[in-house]
Design an enzyme around this catalytic site. Structure first.
Site, PDB file in Angstrom:
ATOM      1  N   SER A 139       0.854  -1.187   0.000  1.00 53.06           N
ATOM      2  CA  SER A 139       0.000   0.000   0.000  1.00 53.06           C
ATOM      3  C   SER A 139       0.889   1.236   0.000  1.00 53.06           C
ATOM      4  O   SER A 139       1.994   1.218   0.568  1.00 53.06           O
ATOM      5  CB  SER A 139      -0.891   0.010   1.247  1.00 53.06           C
ATOM      6  N   TYR A 152      -0.904  -0.388  10.585  1.00 52.13           N
ATOM      7  CA  TYR A 152      -1.091  -0.807   9.195  1.00 52.13           C
ATOM      8  C   TYR A 152      -0.039  -0.156   8.300  1.00 52.13           C
ATOM      9  O   TYR A 152       0.594  -0.826   7.477  1.00 52.13           O
ATOM     10  CB  TYR A 152      -2.490  -0.435   8.715  1.00 52.13           C
TER      11      TYR A 152
END
Length: 285
Positions: A139, A152
């Protein structure tokens, strides 16, 4: 026939990758953790013969060993591994107490240790193939530090570091590439406020957010068309230089809107940034 294993293939991005690699001519192993029904539905949609579903827990060494043994017995090699399984939960970055140790451990175990353990278990099969490729679905949060929560973001940064390390360590026989989306229209985005998604969309140069098919196209390109690429990150986003500004603009405009301190006419006078302007117009619409 070449074989591709996809962990987390029953999710939105994973299923798009499965469809694309099947279209590219790969026999696909649709990895799922609990969503057996969705995996079976995906199998029915895949073009070509020989695809199968497999329960894969990236947190369970026995599950990974079972997968390796099955692949060894059936095909003897693995051409493509896509590490797509992942977890997260939205927690504001300043809510340190909300990000408890159990969630941190779960995120890192799934998003970093899981891909590493999967590569480790399947390495002999990857070594047996010619020009094998590992794709880690990462990501842009790993670069920007902006994402669903602090852990995350850190887990995706760690995954990219793994890509760089293993891209060097496993060369020249195995390539390792991170494919790193920004906002993707799908299951996670569907849980976000509509105005937030529209603000992100309005700020992109292409006027839209990425789709799972966009991510799948990047995976296909890395596998089929980029033979010299390893230890690298491929970004799937059209707002490469604007995400920090977007976040700041969204917070500022939301605050102004809530306090009724601004209207559309004033936006033209207060903001000379088109990004901020378009986000603000979206919020005021």
């Amino acid at each position: 026939m070449k074989t591709a294993v996809i962990t987390g293939a029953s999710g939105g991005i994973g299923s798009a990758i499965a469809r694309r690699l099947a279209k590219d001519g790969f026999t696909v192993v649709v990895g799922y953790h609990t969503a057996a029904d969705r995996a079976d539905q995906l199998l029915a949609d895949l073009p070509g013969p020989g695809h199968r579903a497999a329960r894969i827990s990236v947190l369970d060494p026995a599950s990974l060993d079972e997968l390796a043994g099955s692949l060894q017995a059936q095909v003897g090699q693995l051409d493509v591994l896509v590490n797509c399984a992942g977890v997260t939960r939205p927690i504001p970055h300043d809510d340190l107490d909300g990000l408890d140790d159990d969630l941190i451990n779960e995120i890192f175990a799934t998003n970093w240790r899981g891909p590493f353990a999967t590569i480790r278990a399947l390495r002999p099969l990857l070594d047996a193939a010619e020009n094998a490729v590992v794709i880690n679905i990462s990501s842009v949060a790993g670069v920007t530090g902006q994402g669903s929560n602090v852990a995350y973001c850190a887990s995706k940064a760690a995954l990219d570091s793994m890509t760089r390390s293993l891209g060097r360590a496993l060369a020249p026989f195995i390539r390792v590439v991170s494919v790193s989306p920004g906002w993707v229209l799908g299951e996670y985005a569907a849980r976000m406020p509509t105005e937030m998604i529209e603000a992100q969309r309005a700020a992109t140069p292409l006027g839209r957010l990425a789709t799972p098919d966009d991510v799948a196209a990047a995976v296909s390109a890395a596998v089929n068309d980029l033979p010299f690429t390893t230890g690298s990150m491929i970004s799937v986003r059209s707002e490469e230089h604007t995400s920090e500004l977007q976040s700041q603009a969204y917070l500022v405009c939301r605050l102004l809107l809530e306090k009724k301190k601004i209207n559309k006419k004033k936006l033209n006078l207060l903001f000379d940034s088109s990004i901020i302007y378009h986000i603000s117009i979206t919020l005021l619409a």
